[in-house]
Scaffold this motif. Structure first.
Motif, PDB file in Angstrom:
ATOM      1  N   HIS A 166       0.876  -1.172   0.000  1.00 50.81           N
ATOM      2  CA  HIS A 166       0.000   0.000   0.000  1.00 50.81           C
ATOM      3  C   HIS A 166       0.909   1.218   0.000  1.00 50.81           C
ATOM      4  O   HIS A 166       1.802   1.339   0.850  1.00 50.81           O
ATOM      5  CB  HIS A 166      -0.900   0.025   1.228  1.00 50.81           C
ATOM      6  CG  HIS A 166      -1.706   1.297   1.322  1.00 50.81           C
ATOM      7  ND1 HIS A 166      -2.803   1.521   0.539  1.00 50.81           N
ATOM      8  CD2 HIS A 166      -1.539   2.406   2.085  1.00 50.81           C
ATOM      9  CE1 HIS A 166      -3.310   2.709   0.822  1.00 50.81           C
ATOM     10  NE2 HIS A 166      -2.550   3.263   1.750  1.00 50.81           N
ATOM     11  N   LEU A 167       0.718   2.127  -0.961  1.00 46.43           N
ATOM     12  CA  LEU A 167       1.571   3.292  -1.090  1.00 46.43           C
ATOM     13  C   LEU A 167       0.934   4.494  -0.403  1.00 46.43           C
ATOM     14  O   LEU A 167      -0.171   4.926  -0.771  1.00 46.43           O
ATOM     15  CB  LEU A 167       1.813   3.629  -2.566  1.00 46.43           C
ATOM     16  CG  LEU A 167       2.395   2.511  -3.444  1.00 46.43           C
ATOM     17  CD1 LEU A 167       2.649   3.050  -4.849  1.00 46.43           C
ATOM     18  CD2 LEU A 167       3.683   1.948  -2.856  1.00 46.43           C
ATOM     19  N   ASN A 168       1.609   5.033   0.590  1.00 52.67           N
ATOM     20  CA  ASN A 168       1.231   6.317   1.182  1.00 52.67           C
ATOM     21  C   ASN A 168       2.056   7.381   0.483  1.00 52.67           C
ATOM     22  O   ASN A 168       3.292   7.390   0.581  1.00 52.67           O
ATOM     23  CB  ASN A 168       1.523   6.329   2.685  1.00 52.67           C
ATOM     24  CG  ASN A 168       0.469   5.588   3.471  1.00 52.67           C
ATOM     25  OD1 ASN A 168      -0.670   5.453   3.032  1.00 52.67           O
ATOM     26  ND2 ASN A 168       0.837   5.099   4.652  1.00 52.67           N
ATOM     27  N   LEU A 169       1.392   8.272  -0.258  1.00 54.24           N
ATOM     28  CA  LEU A 169       2.085   9.201  -1.138  1.00 54.24           C
ATOM     29  C   LEU A 169       2.157  10.592  -0.523  1.00 54.24           C
ATOM     30  O   LEU A 169       1.161  11.121  -0.026  1.00 54.24           O
ATOM     31  CB  LEU A 169       1.370   9.269  -2.489  1.00 54.24           C
ATOM     32  CG  LEU A 169       1.198   7.917  -3.204  1.00 54.24           C
ATOM     33  CD1 LEU A 169       0.333   8.080  -4.430  1.00 54.24           C
ATOM     34  CD2 LEU A 169       2.551   7.337  -3.569  1.00 54.24           C
ATOM     35  N   ASP A 170       3.342  11.179  -0.582  1.00 53.17           N
ATOM     36  CA  ASP A 170       3.548  12.520  -0.057  1.00 53.17           C
ATOM     37  C   ASP A 170       4.365  13.307  -1.072  1.00 53.17           C
ATOM     38  O   ASP A 170       5.176  12.736  -1.807  1.00 53.17           O
ATOM     39  CB  ASP A 170       4.281  12.455   1.288  1.00 53.17           C
ATOM     40  CG  ASP A 170       4.164  13.744   2.071  1.00 53.17           C
ATOM     41  OD1 ASP A 170       3.249  14.529   1.770  1.00 53.17           O
ATOM     42  OD2 ASP A 170       4.983  13.967   2.972  1.00 53.17           O
ATOM     43  N   VAL A 171       4.131  14.614  -1.129  1.00 55.50           N
ATOM     44  CA  VAL A 171       4.849  15.483  -2.061  1.00 55.50           C
ATOM     45  C   VAL A 171       5.702  16.465  -1.267  1.00 55.50           C
ATOM     46  O   VAL A 171       5.216  17.120  -0.345  1.00 55.50           O
ATOM     47  CB  VAL A 171       3.870  16.256  -2.974  1.00 55.50           C
ATOM     48  CG1 VAL A 171       4.621  17.243  -3.862  1.00 55.50           C
ATOM     49  CG2 VAL A 171       3.066  15.293  -3.830  1.00 55.50           C
ATOM     50  N   ASP A 172       6.996  16.533  -1.627  1.00 59.35           N
ATOM     51  CA  ASP A 172       7.928  17.433  -0.957  1.00 59.35           C
ATOM     52  C   ASP A 172       8.876  18.000  -2.007  1.00 59.35           C
ATOM     53  O   ASP A 172       9.785  17.306  -2.478  1.00 59.35           O
ATOM     54  CB  ASP A 172       8.715  16.677   0.119  1.00 59.35           C
ATOM     55  CG  ASP A 172       9.695  17.586   0.865  1.00 59.35           C
ATOM     56  OD1 ASP A 172       9.755  18.790   0.539  1.00 59.35           O
ATOM     57  OD2 ASP A 172      10.391  17.087   1.760  1.00 59.35           O
ATOM     58  N   PRO A 173       8.686  19.260  -2.428  1.00 60.85           N
ATOM     59  CA  PRO A 173       9.526  19.841  -3.486  1.00 60.85           C
ATOM     60  C   PRO A 173      11.009  19.853  -3.157  1.00 60.85           C
ATOM     61  O   PRO A 173      11.844  19.935  -4.063  1.00 60.85           O
ATOM     62  CB  PRO A 173       8.979  21.279  -3.603  1.00 60.85           C
ATOM     63  CG  PRO A 173       7.581  21.199  -3.077  1.00 60.85           C
ATOM     64  CD  PRO A 173       7.636  20.179  -1.972  1.00 60.85           C
ATOM     65  N   THR A 174      11.374  19.759  -1.884  1.00 54.80           N
ATOM     66  CA  THR A 174      12.788  19.837  -1.520  1.00 54.80           C
ATOM     67  C   THR A 174      13.585  18.618  -1.969  1.00 54.80           C
ATOM     68  O   THR A 174      14.816  18.650  -1.949  1.00 54.80           O
ATOM     69  CB  THR A 174      12.959  20.004   0.003  1.00 54.80           C
ATOM     70  OG1 THR A 174      12.453  18.840   0.676  1.00 54.80           O
ATOM     71  CG2 THR A 174      12.213  21.239   0.497  1.00 54.80           C
ATOM     72  N   VAL A 175      12.897  17.532  -2.376  1.00 52.86           N
ATOM     73  CA  VAL A 175      13.664  16.361  -2.813  1.00 52.86           C
ATOM     74  C   VAL A 175      14.267  16.577  -4.193  1.00 52.86           C
ATOM     75  O   VAL A 175      15.102  15.794  -4.636  1.00 52.86           O
ATOM     76  CB  VAL A 175      12.808  15.072  -2.806  1.00 52.86           C
ATOM     77  CG1 VAL A 175      12.249  14.791  -1.442  1.00 52.86           C
ATOM     78  CG2 VAL A 175      11.691  15.143  -3.841  1.00 52.86           C
ATOM     79  N   LEU A 176      13.810  17.628  -4.912  1.00 55.09           N
ATOM     80  CA  LEU A 176      14.382  18.081  -6.187  1.00 55.09           C
ATOM     81  C   LEU A 176      14.126  17.142  -7.364  1.00 55.09           C
ATOM     82  O   LEU A 176      14.374  17.497  -8.499  1.00 55.09           O
ATOM     83  CB  LEU A 176      15.907  18.297  -6.057  1.00 55.09           C
ATOM     84  CG  LEU A 176      16.342  19.333  -5.015  1.00 55.09           C
ATOM     85  CD1 LEU A 176      17.859  19.473  -5.037  1.00 55.09           C
ATOM     86  CD2 LEU A 176      15.679  20.665  -5.267  1.00 55.09           C
ATOM     87  N   GLY A 177      13.660  15.974  -7.154  1.00 57.32           N
ATOM     88  CA  GLY A 177      13.418  15.031  -8.243  1.00 57.32           C
ATOM     89  C   GLY A 177      13.632  13.616  -7.752  1.00 57.32           C
ATOM     90  O   GLY A 177      14.274  13.391  -6.736  1.00 57.32           O
ATOM     91  N   GLY A 178      13.054  12.662  -8.453  1.00 53.26           N
ATOM     92  CA  GLY A 178      13.150  11.286  -8.001  1.00 53.26           C
ATOM     93  C   GLY A 178      12.190  11.032  -6.858  1.00 53.26           C
ATOM     94  O   GLY A 178      11.253  11.801  -6.627  1.00 53.26           O
ATOM     95  N   ILE A 179      12.433   9.965  -6.110  1.00 48.51           N
ATOM     96  CA  ILE A 179      11.538   9.605  -5.000  1.00 48.51           C
ATOM     97  C   ILE A 179      12.341   9.051  -3.829  1.00 48.51           C
ATOM     98  O   ILE A 179      13.467   8.583  -3.993  1.00 48.51           O
ATOM     99  CB  ILE A 179      10.504   8.541  -5.427  1.00 48.51           C
ATOM    100  CG1 ILE A 179      11.204   7.274  -5.920  1.00 48.51           C
ATOM    101  CG2 ILE A 179       9.536   9.084  -6.456  1.00 48.51           C
ATOM    102  CD1 ILE A 179      10.249   6.117  -6.191  1.00 48.51           C
ATOM    103  N   VAL A 180      11.728   9.118  -2.650  1.00 47.03           N
ATOM    104  CA  VAL A 180      12.244   8.454  -1.465  1.00 47.03           C
ATOM    105  C   VAL A 180      11.169   7.479  -1.018  1.00 47.03           C
ATOM    106  O   VAL A 180      10.007   7.851  -0.873  1.00 47.03           O
ATOM    107  CB  VAL A 180      12.545   9.442  -0.323  1.00 47.03           C
ATOM    108  CG1 VAL A 180      13.022   8.686   0.923  1.00 47.03           C
ATOM    109  CG2 VAL A 180      13.588  10.460  -0.751  1.00 47.03           C
ATOM    110  N   VAL A 181      11.560   6.214  -0.828  1.00 49.40           N
ATOM    111  CA  VAL A 181      10.618   5.187  -0.409  1.00 49.40           C
ATOM    112  C   VAL A 181      11.061   4.653   0.949  1.00 49.40           C
ATOM    113  O   VAL A 181      12.224   4.261   1.115  1.00 49.40           O
ATOM    114  CB  VAL A 181      10.560   4.022  -1.427  1.00 49.40           C
ATOM    115  CG1 VAL A 181       9.587   2.942  -0.948  1.00 49.40           C
ATOM    116  CG2 VAL A 181      10.153   4.533  -2.793  1.00 49.40           C
ATOM    117  N   ARG A 182      10.136   4.647   1.913  1.00 51.44           N
ATOM    118  CA  ARG A 182      10.435   4.087   3.228  1.00 51.44           C
ATOM    119  C   ARG A 182       9.501   2.922   3.496  1.00 51.44           C
ATOM    120  O   ARG A 182       8.285   3.067   3.469  1.00 51.44           O
ATOM    121  CB  ARG A 182      10.281   5.138   4.333  1.00 51.44           C
ATOM    122  CG  ARG A 182      10.617   4.604   5.728  1.00 51.44           C
ATOM    123  CD  ARG A 182      10.704   5.740   6.739  1.00 51.44           C
ATOM    124  NE  ARG A 182       9.433   6.414   6.914  1.00 51.44           N
ATOM    125  CZ  ARG A 182       8.483   6.006   7.773  1.00 51.44           C
ATOM    126  NH1 ARG A 182       8.686   4.925   8.511  1.00 51.44           N
ATOM    127  NH2 ARG A 182       7.362   6.672   7.886  1.00 51.44           N
TER     128      ARG A 182
END
Length: 271
Positions: free
Chosen positions: A232-248
């Protein structure tokens, strides 16, 4: 939980599953009664110790619980709690933790039955993000000196009529009876329980921009293959990541962001 408590919890989960497989059982009522028993045992330390005392016979402890709860809860709840006190627990608190988990699981089972589990999962996640973004709101909801009625009224203004009733009840119980947990830890625990209702894991995905439906499907498929379970994907948007994704996923972090690669390049240059 360790040792005896882990085994007792596993047995209690099986009994709860057997109960909730019966569609005639009112799972919302069951959840409410289990939560009420949890709150009572959380307050009554002496009683908690008596009904988890390994020196006392299991049947005697079940009879005591029967006398206390008879007429206060339904037969399903009484049978479930009686079975739990017959089991051996490593610590008195473990019994209360287990009861709380069963109450939450019963609520989520009700959401699953009605096809609303995805909505509840998303609402719990979004509520957590709202709390994380507002220090004033978090302070109000976690203020130990504030009465539960005030916190309940605040939650009603935030969620009333805007979220699924299961989400409202779960969050209300967590806020008014945190039992020593942080709000964030409690919400994460609920999210994991929701995923377990259909044997899925939870992945928190942070990206610079919202993912498209195709991207979400591809990412879910990749993670399912990697971990061997549905995600199950909990999706969050954070412009500071600059691109790509972080998955925890649990304690594991998979960082594929531009920001992370820039930081790594800077560390190498500095070295």
């Amino acid at each position: 939980m360790n040792g005896a408590s882990r085994e007792a919890l596993a047995a209690a989960r099986e009994r709860l599953d057997a109960l909730t497989d019966n569609t005639s059982v009112d799972v919302a009522k069951l959840a409410g009664e289990l939560a009420a028993v949890t709150a009572m045992l959380d307050r009554e330390v002496s009683l908690r110790r008596v009904i988890t005392d390994p020196a006392q016979a299991g049947e005697a402890k079940a009879e005591l619980v029967g006398r206390l709860l008879n007429g206060q809860v339904g037969g399903e709840t009484l049978d479930l709690v009686s079975g739990m006190v017959r089991s051996r627990w490593s610590r008195p608190r473990d019994l209360v933790d287990a009861l709380e988990e069963l109450a939450d699981t019963a609520e989520l089972t009700g959401a699953h039955r009605s096809g609303a589990l995805d909505d509840v999962e998303d609402e719990l996640f979004r509520f957590g993000r709202i709390v994380a973004s507002s220090t004033e709101l978090r302070a109000a909801l976690t203020d130990r000196t504030a009465p539960g009625s005030a916190k309940g009224a605040l939650l009603a203004s935030l969620l009333g009529g805007k979220a699924h009733p299961v989400s409202e009840r779960l969050v209300a119980r967590l806020v008014t009876h945190p039992r020593g947990r942080s709000l964030e830890a409690g919400l994460e625990s609920l999210s994991k329980l929701a995923a377990e209702r259909r044997s899925r894991m939870v992945a928190t995905v942070t990206s610079a921009v919202p993912l498209s439906d195709v991207q979400k499907q591809r990412l879910g498929a990749v993670l399912a293959k990697l971990y061997g379970r549905q995600m199950h994907l909990n999706l969050d948007v954070d412009p500071t990541v600059l691109g790509g994704i972080v998955v925890r996923v649990g304690d594991e972090v998979i960082d594929g962001t531009i920001a992370d690669r820039l930081s790594e390049a800077t560390r190498r240059m500095a070295g």
